[in-house]
Design a protein around this motif. Structure first.
Motif, short mmCIF file in Angstrom:
data_model
loop_
_atom_site.label_atom_id
_atom_site.label_comp_id
_atom_site.label_asym_id
_atom_site.label_seq_id
_atom_site.Cartn_x
_atom_site.Cartn_y
_atom_site.Cartn_z
N ASP A 95 0.82 -1.19 0.00
CA ASP A 95 0.00 0.00 0.00
C ASP A 95 0.87 1.25 0.00
O ASP A 95 1.98 1.27 0.50
N PRO A 119 -3.95 -2.72 -4.57
CA PRO A 119 -2.73 -2.10 -4.07
C PRO A 119 -1.81 -1.78 -5.24
O PRO A 119 -1.79 -2.50 -6.23
N SER A 167 -5.31 1.29 -3.66
CA SER A 167 -6.14 0.88 -2.52
C SER A 167 -7.24 1.88 -2.15
O SER A 167 -7.40 2.25 -0.99
#
Length: 315
Positions: free
Chosen positions: A14, A212, A215
């Motif tokens: 992330d 991701p 996200s």
């Protein structure tokens, strides 16, 4: 016609959230579709969001949508500047720019000067990388088609393999219409990639906004009228994705009559711009505000709000 990947790479870390004042828990991605010169409607949609003080955390785009998203997110250009640039770019000047890129003769005068301005603007994007955006959005994703691998190529903020890439190079590829603009060569993972129109993969690249490292918790899609849109609706992967995530996606469709407006010069382009603004009605804005503070559920969970039907605005 060429095969495309069914899903973007989901094994990336992330993005580390940037500190930018008080933020609600929601992470909004605004996803901008393909659409050629109709892409000026995207600027209308963005201006409506800013007017309503809706925070844009992530921008994702393909082709014309990638151009708009990149100038806004990577350079932080005021919308007024982007709108003025777009209003000068008629269909004829776009085709002249294609000749210019291939080093073919271009009519002298204002058309040739406009081609030089377009090239200079793209050079500005060349100096920005995905991990060092200058605009208000926290992250940017651009979808293109890689002719070498015959699959999707997605570059975005936070990716170990593409975060340091030039935004300008990837955007040039994403907006390169086959047989009109040449593919754009970029280096990636020690290999050359030849990037072309992101519309060969998806018209509206919603899937990549949720994966991701981008996200997003919810997304607003701005879908312009394209033939590819109908093909996307038949893809099993897209149908499955929408079933699983429909409760956290809003899609608006500015109704653009390109045949009526694209040949009317500046007046026609301004009408297209207004169609983008009108597509975001008060109901849509209210849902986005609610989701900003209380994000909708992820796939398979029960959330505070169900899916919002597609909204339309006609011009």
């Amino acid at each position: 016609m060429a095969p495309v990947s069914e899903r973007p790479d989901a094994e990336r870390p992330d993005v580390t959230p940037a500190s930018a004042g008080t933020r609600g828990p929601g992470r909004l991605a605004v996803v901008l579709s393909t659409g050629g010169v109709g892409g000026i409607a995207h600027l209308g949609a963005l201006s409506r969001l800013l007017e309503a003080e809706i925070r844009i955390d992530v921008l994702v785009g393909a082709s014309a949508g990638a151009l708009v998203a990149s100038y806004f997110a990577a350079l932080g250009d005021p919308l007024a500047v982007l709108i003025e640039d777009a209003a000068r770019t008629s269909l004829g000047r776009l085709l002249a720019f294609a000749l210019h890129l291939r080093h073919l003769p271009v009519p002298a005068g204002e058309t040739r000067e406009h081609c030089r301005r377009l090239e200079a603007r793209l050079l500005e994007l060349d100096g920005v990388v995905f991990d060092a955006l200058r605009g208000p959005a926290r992250a940017l994703g651009v979808l293109a088609f890689d002719w070498r691998g015959l699959r999707a190529f997605h570059a975005c903020t936070g990716s170990p393999s593409t975060g340091s890439m030039s935004v300008g190079r990837v955007v040039r590829g994403s907006a390169s219409i086959p047989f009109v603009f040449p593919p754009v060569r970029v280096a990636h993972d020690g290999r050359s990639r030849f990037l072309s129109d992101g519309g060969l993969v998806r018209s509206l690249p919603l899937e990549w906004a949720f994966e991701p490292p981008l996200s997003a918790t919810h997304a607003l899609g701005v879908q312009l009228p394209t033939l590819r849109r109908r093909l996307d609706g038949l893809l099993p992967a897209r149908r499955r994705f929408l079933r699983e995530n429909g409760g956290r996606i809003v899609v608006v469709e500015p109704r653009i009559r390109l045949g009526r407006n694209v040949f009317r010069g500046r007046a026609g382009l301004e009408e297209i711009l207004q169609s983008g603004r009108q597509a975001l009605d008060e109901r849509t804005i209210a849902v986005l505000r609610r989701w900003q503070e209380e994000p909708p559920a992820r796939a398979g969970e029960t959330g505070p709000a169900g899916p919002l039907p597609t909204r339309h605005a006609s011009v």
